[in-house]
Write a protein that holds these residues in place. Structure first.
Motif, PDB file in Angstrom:
ATOM      1  N   GLY A  47       0.892  -1.185  -0.015  1.00  0.00           N
ATOM      2  CA  GLY A  47       0.082  -0.175  -0.010  1.00  0.00           C
ATOM      3  C   GLY A  47       0.690   1.442  -0.028  1.00  0.00           C
ATOM      4  N   VAL A  48       0.201   2.431   0.004  1.00  0.00           N
ATOM      5  CA  VAL A  48       0.777   3.638   0.007  1.00  0.00           C
ATOM      6  C   VAL A  48       0.714   4.158   1.469  1.00  0.00           C
ATOM      7  N   THR A  49       1.744   4.657   1.873  1.00  0.00           N
ATOM      8  CA  THR A  49       2.045   5.020   3.300  1.00  0.00           C
ATOM      9  C   THR A  49       2.029   6.703   3.162  1.00  0.00           C
ATOM     10  N   LYS A  50       2.527   7.428   2.135  1.00  0.00           N
ATOM     11  CA  LYS A  50       2.781   8.789   2.177  1.00  0.00           C
ATOM     12  C   LYS A  50       2.844   9.354   0.815  1.00  0.00           C
ATOM     13  N   VAL A  51       2.056  10.525   0.722  1.00  0.00           N
ATOM     14  CA  VAL A  51       2.241  11.270  -0.525  1.00  0.00           C
ATOM     15  C   VAL A  51       2.505  12.484  -0.469  1.00  0.00           C
ATOM     16  N   MET A  52       3.418  13.027  -1.399  1.00  0.00           N
ATOM     17  CA  MET A  52       3.819  14.570  -1.205  1.00  0.00           C
ATOM     18  C   MET A  52       3.495  15.003  -2.681  1.00  0.00           C
ATOM     19  N   PRO A  53       2.701  15.823  -2.965  1.00  0.00           N
ATOM     20  CA  PRO A  53       2.405  16.470  -4.258  1.00  0.00           C
ATOM     21  C   PRO A  53       3.418  17.223  -4.607  1.00  0.00           C
ATOM     22  N   VAL A  54       3.921  17.255  -6.010  1.00  0.00           N
ATOM     23  CA  VAL A  54       4.800  18.264  -6.495  1.00  0.00           C
ATOM     24  C   VAL A  54       4.158  19.664  -6.766  1.00  0.00           C
ATOM     25  N   PRO A  55       4.784  20.932  -6.343  1.00  0.00           N
ATOM     26  CA  PRO A  55       4.081  21.986  -6.778  1.00  0.00           C
ATOM     27  C   PRO A  55       3.631  22.199  -8.233  1.00  0.00           C
ATOM     28  N   THR A  56       2.501  22.856  -8.349  1.00  0.00           N
ATOM     29  CA  THR A  56       2.381  23.056  -9.898  1.00  0.00           C
ATOM     30  C   THR A  56       3.114  23.699 -10.883  1.00  0.00           C
ATOM     31  N   ASP A  57       3.839  24.891 -10.235  1.00  0.00           N
ATOM     32  CA  ASP A  57       4.752  25.461 -11.225  1.00  0.00           C
ATOM     33  C   ASP A  57       5.914  24.589 -11.393  1.00  0.00           C
ATOM     34  N   MET A  58       6.283  23.568 -10.679  1.00  0.00           N
ATOM     35  CA  MET A  58       7.354  22.592 -11.083  1.00  0.00           C
ATOM     36  C   MET A  58       7.133  21.688 -12.093  1.00  0.00           C
ATOM     37  N   VAL A  59       5.713  21.222 -11.861  1.00  0.00           N
ATOM     38  CA  VAL A  59       5.213  20.258 -12.850  1.00  0.00           C
ATOM     39  C   VAL A  59       5.144  20.769 -14.363  1.00  0.00           C
TER      40      VAL A  59
END
Length: 275
Positions: A47-59
């Protein structure tokens, strides 16, 4: 020229899905894989234990970097990470706008990832709401049964209901839909492809279900394989069939790693997939 495919998705530390599955698939099918990572996840076969979104500007910066230099023939979109990024992608990825003046329009395959195989939620309600604009920008959208139920508000328990829901989504978005029937309680798997402008529909299957728990990354693999086929200039129906054959080969070649939903055999499947 080698097909240039940009995968916009989250990173899977277990290597079974997400960007990792995208890179393997695109490479195995003869494309050049480029990436724009939208989120970093800590996960394994359990399973997934942690999620960290990447900032939109970096995407967006990742996208601009490869489009401006290498060029892109097709785009695969998976896990998006945030509503802000979803809206920004809808504005940036217009299939009618080529990456440079002499290039044809980009093909966009959108896999509306919401929940991981393990059950972890990968998109909140605000992000799912933003999917509408992104679907309208896509060449093909590839929801599975749970995703299609959320996107249409319909319960789906049969192939007929799968087709009806796909038609509703296609008509609403003006986009081609490949509704995946793998979650239906059947011994065989049947997918439905709907072309919205003529409401033409035809299916892929039925095919015998491959009994395995090592199926992590099937959706990512399928959508990346379709995008690679489109980037190669193949008609969409052929790209879908080729992608489904590749997915089946990787399921059969799964190495059996981990105690949960293990990764598929992207590399080992090469021996079973006709070139």
């Amino acid at each position: 020229m080698i097909p240039r495919v940009l995968a916009i998705a989250g990173s899977d530390s277990g290597g079974g899905a997400g960007i990792q599955a995208d890179i393997k698939t695109i490479t195995m099918l003869g494309g050049h894989a480029m990436t724009a990572i939208t989120a970093i996840t800590a996960q394994n076969t359990l399973g997934v234990t942690k999620v960290m979104p990447v900032p939109t500007d970096m995407v967006l910066a990742q996208i601009d970097a490869v489009v401006g230099d290498i060029g892109v023939d097709a785009v695969k979109i998976g896990m998006i990470g945030s509503a802000r990024t979803a809206w920004a992608l809808a504005e940036r990825l217009d299939p009618q706008r080529p990456c440079h003046e002499s290039a044809p329009p980009m093909q966009v395959v959108f896999d509306p990832v919401m929940v991981a195989t393990s059950g972890a939620v990968l998109a909140d309600d605000e992000t799912i709401a933003a999917f509408e604009a992104l679907m309208r920008r896509s060449t093909l959208v590839t929801p599975n049964v749970p995703e299609l139920e959320i996107l249409t508000g319909r319960k789906i328990a049969t192939v007929e209901e799968l087709l009806a829901a796909a038609l509703v989504l296609a008509k609403r978005t003006g986009t081609q839909i490949l509704a995946k029937g793998g979650h239906l309680p059947t011994d065989e798997v049947y997918d439905v492809h709907v072309i919205s402008d003529e409401l033409n529909s035809y299916g892929y299957g039925p095919r015998p279900r491959i009994q395995t728990r090592h199926s992590h990354g099937t959706g990512c693999t399928l959508s990346s394989a379709i995008a690679t086929g489109l980037a190669s200039g193949r008609p969409i129906a052929e790209a879908i069939l080729d992608a489904q054959n590749y997915v089946r080969a990787t399921l059969e070649a799964a190495p059996g790693l981990g105690a949960g939903h293990g990764p598929m055999g992207h590399g080992l499947g090469r021996a079973h997939f006709p070139v």
